[in-house]
Design a protein around this motif. Structure first.
Motif, PDB file in Angstrom:
ATOM      1  N   MET A   3       0.029  -8.861   4.473  1.00  0.00           N
ATOM      2  CA  MET A   3       0.948  -8.933   5.595  1.00  0.00           C
ATOM      3  C   MET A   3       0.279  -8.377   6.838  1.00  0.00           C
ATOM      4  N   THR A   4       0.604  -8.942   7.983  1.00  0.00           N
ATOM      5  CA  THR A   4       0.169  -8.366   9.245  1.00  0.00           C
ATOM      6  C   THR A   4       1.132  -7.244   9.574  1.00  0.00           C
ATOM      7  N   ILE A   5       0.642  -6.045   9.676  1.00  0.00           N
ATOM      8  CA  ILE A   5       1.508  -4.877   9.740  1.00  0.00           C
ATOM      9  C   ILE A   5       2.482  -4.940  10.905  1.00  0.00           C
ATOM     10  N   LEU A  41       2.695   4.922   1.245  1.00  0.00           N
ATOM     11  CA  LEU A  41       3.647   3.966   0.666  1.00  0.00           C
ATOM     12  C   LEU A  41       5.080   4.396   0.961  1.00  0.00           C
ATOM     13  N   LEU A  42       5.379   5.670   0.757  1.00  0.00           N
ATOM     14  CA  LEU A  42       6.734   6.165   0.998  1.00  0.00           C
ATOM     15  C   LEU A  42       7.113   6.035   2.467  1.00  0.00           C
ATOM     16  N   ASP A  43       6.162   6.290   3.353  1.00  0.00           N
ATOM     17  CA  ASP A  43       6.424   6.133   4.781  1.00  0.00           C
ATOM     18  C   ASP A  43       6.756   4.681   5.119  1.00  0.00           C
ATOM     19  N   VAL A  44       5.982   3.766   4.550  1.00  0.00           N
ATOM     20  CA  VAL A  44       6.213   2.343   4.813  1.00  0.00           C
ATOM     21  C   VAL A  44       7.578   1.917   4.286  1.00  0.00           C
ATOM     22  N   LEU A  45       7.890   2.323   3.061  1.00  0.00           N
ATOM     23  CA  LEU A  45       9.175   1.953   2.475  1.00  0.00           C
ATOM     24  C   LEU A  45      10.334   2.550   3.259  1.00  0.00           C
ATOM     25  N   GLU A  46      10.159   3.772   3.744  1.00  0.00           N
ATOM     26  CA  GLU A  46      11.220   4.415   4.516  1.00  0.00           C
ATOM     27  C   GLU A  46      11.455   3.679   5.825  1.00  0.00           C
ATOM     28  N   SER A  47      10.392   3.129   6.387  1.00  0.00           N
ATOM     29  CA  SER A  47      10.516   2.424   7.659  1.00  0.00           C
ATOM     30  C   SER A  47      11.028   1.002   7.480  1.00  0.00           C
ATOM     31  N   SER A  48      10.519   0.318   6.442  1.00  0.00           N
ATOM     32  CA  SER A  48      10.865  -1.097   6.266  1.00  0.00           C
ATOM     33  C   SER A  48      12.013  -1.315   5.302  1.00  0.00           C
ATOM     34  N   GLN A  49      12.356  -0.277   4.497  1.00  0.00           N
ATOM     35  CA  GLN A  49      13.465  -0.295   3.546  1.00  0.00           C
ATOM     36  C   GLN A  49      13.246  -1.236   2.365  1.00  0.00           C
ATOM     37  N   ASP A  57      -2.418  -3.826   3.167  1.00  0.00           N
ATOM     38  CA  ASP A  57      -1.670  -3.141   4.222  1.00  0.00           C
ATOM     39  C   ASP A  57      -1.886  -1.633   4.150  1.00  0.00           C
ATOM     40  N   LEU A  58      -1.807  -1.106   2.941  1.00  0.00           N
ATOM     41  CA  LEU A  58      -1.988   0.337   2.762  1.00  0.00           C
ATOM     42  C   LEU A  58      -3.400   0.763   3.145  1.00  0.00           C
ATOM     43  N   SER A  59      -4.382  -0.046   2.763  1.00  0.00           N
ATOM     44  CA  SER A  59      -5.767   0.307   3.085  1.00  0.00           C
ATOM     45  C   SER A  59      -5.989   0.291   4.590  1.00  0.00           C
ATOM     46  N   GLU A  60      -5.337  -0.651   5.283  1.00  0.00           N
ATOM     47  CA  GLU A  60      -5.480  -0.716   6.738  1.00  0.00           C
ATOM     48  C   GLU A  60      -4.891   0.526   7.402  1.00  0.00           C
ATOM     49  N   PHE A  73      -5.891   2.290  -7.355  1.00  0.00           N
ATOM     50  CA  PHE A  73      -4.659   1.553  -7.628  1.00  0.00           C
ATOM     51  C   PHE A  73      -4.982   0.063  -7.694  1.00  0.00           C
ATOM     52  N   PRO A  74      -4.969  -0.526  -8.874  1.00  0.00           N
ATOM     53  CA  PRO A  74      -5.317  -1.949  -9.007  1.00  0.00           C
ATOM     54  C   PRO A  74      -4.408  -2.879  -8.216  1.00  0.00           C
ATOM     55  N   ASP A  75      -3.125  -2.497  -8.084  1.00  0.00           N
ATOM     56  CA  ASP A  75      -2.181  -3.358  -7.376  1.00  0.00           C
ATOM     57  C   ASP A  75      -1.042  -2.516  -6.812  1.00  0.00           C
ATOM     58  N   GLU A  76      -0.117  -3.203  -6.130  1.00  0.00           N
ATOM     59  CA  GLU A  76       0.995  -2.505  -5.483  1.00  0.00           C
ATOM     60  C   GLU A  76       1.906  -1.828  -6.506  1.00  0.00           C
ATOM     61  N   HIS A  77       2.093  -2.478  -7.648  1.00  0.00           N
ATOM     62  CA  HIS A  77       2.971  -1.921  -8.677  1.00  0.00           C
ATOM     63  C   HIS A  77       2.464  -0.564  -9.155  1.00  0.00           C
ATOM     64  N   SER A  78       1.171  -0.421  -9.292  1.00  0.00           N
ATOM     65  CA  SER A  78       0.612   0.846  -9.768  1.00  0.00           C
ATOM     66  C   SER A  78       0.851   1.971  -8.763  1.00  0.00           C
TER      67      SER A  78
END
Length: 232
Positions: A3-5, A41-49, A57-60, A73-78
């Motif tokens: 995703m483009t942040i 991750l928690l910051d992103v989820l708190e902002s985007s819900q 996205d996280l690496s960026e 972390f192999p993937d987002e689920h992990s």
């Protein structure tokens, strides 16, 4: 495709606001990539819900390569599982510390301490509470390493209620399993109202957590009074 942040998540994560986010960022000094990824991750989820960020996205946001991040972390689920496990460990720690401070012979007081610890944890870890509450993101009951924490809490509640029954605070034929479900549902509802800032609708002049504790104590008193063993 990542995703483009700016467009997809709709926020500048370098300038995210909120007490939870601020507290997490202040505590990241000297923290490794594993911990910083969970906090991000928690910051992103708190902002985007509801938008789950991809590894790219996280690496960026973190300023590292996606390749390096995937080594941890192999993937987002992990990342979600790691964040949930960290939250559950902290919840269990808070609950145990609260319970051991209470007279072990007073099972009702221990039960109240457990409920209060849960509400306080939810208030202090709102993003984690929302993550654990949203099975669209992560169904913890489907992850054995996470489910054991929820099972442990249920078993702890059950043992407390059994001791309360044996001490005469509950009826001999009380359905302990159903009482665990009722109590857990009520505590979750109170925690949800605290996290969503809804307790002020009922107690406008009382801090959210304190208002929730008032309701919790009333609930437990009513259970104990309504289930008290009748004299022969």
């Amino acid at each position: 495709m990542a995703m483009t942040i700016d467009k997809k998540l709709g926020a500048d994560f370098g300038n995210m606001k909120g007490d939870d986010m601020s507290n997490r960022r202040q505590g990241l000094a000297g923290v490794g990539l594993h911990g910083r990824t969970i906090a991000t991750l928690l910051d992103v989820l708190e902002s985007s819900q509801t938008t789950l960020p991809q590894i790219e996205d996280l690496s960026e946001i973190l300023g590292v390569s996606a390749q390096d991040l995937r080594k941890i972390f192999p993937d987002e689920h992990s990342v979600l599982v790691a964040a949930a496990e960290q939250a559950l460990v902290r919840l269990m720690d808070a609950c145990v510390k609260a319970v051991v401070k209470v007279d072990p012979q007073d099972s009702v007081a221990q039960f109240l301490a457990l409920g209060e610890a849960y509400i306080e944890w939810a208030d202090m870890h709102r993003a984690q509470f929302r993550l654990l509450s949203d099975d669209r993101m992560l169904n913890l009951l489907n992850v054995p390493s996470l489910r054991r924490y929820a099972t442990s809490l249920d078993e702890l509640m059950g043992r407390m209620l059994e001791r309360a029954r044996d001490a005469g605070h509950l009826a001999e034929d009380e359905n302990i399993r159903l009482m665990v479900l009722s109590s857990r549902s009520f505590a979750y509802g109170l925690a949800r109202m605290v996290v969503d800032q809804r307790m002020s609708e009922w107690y406008p002049d009382t801090p959210q957590v304190e208002a929730a504790k008032i309701a919790l104590h009333d609930f437990v008193r009513r259970i104990a009074r309504g289930s008290t063993r009748k004299p022969n």
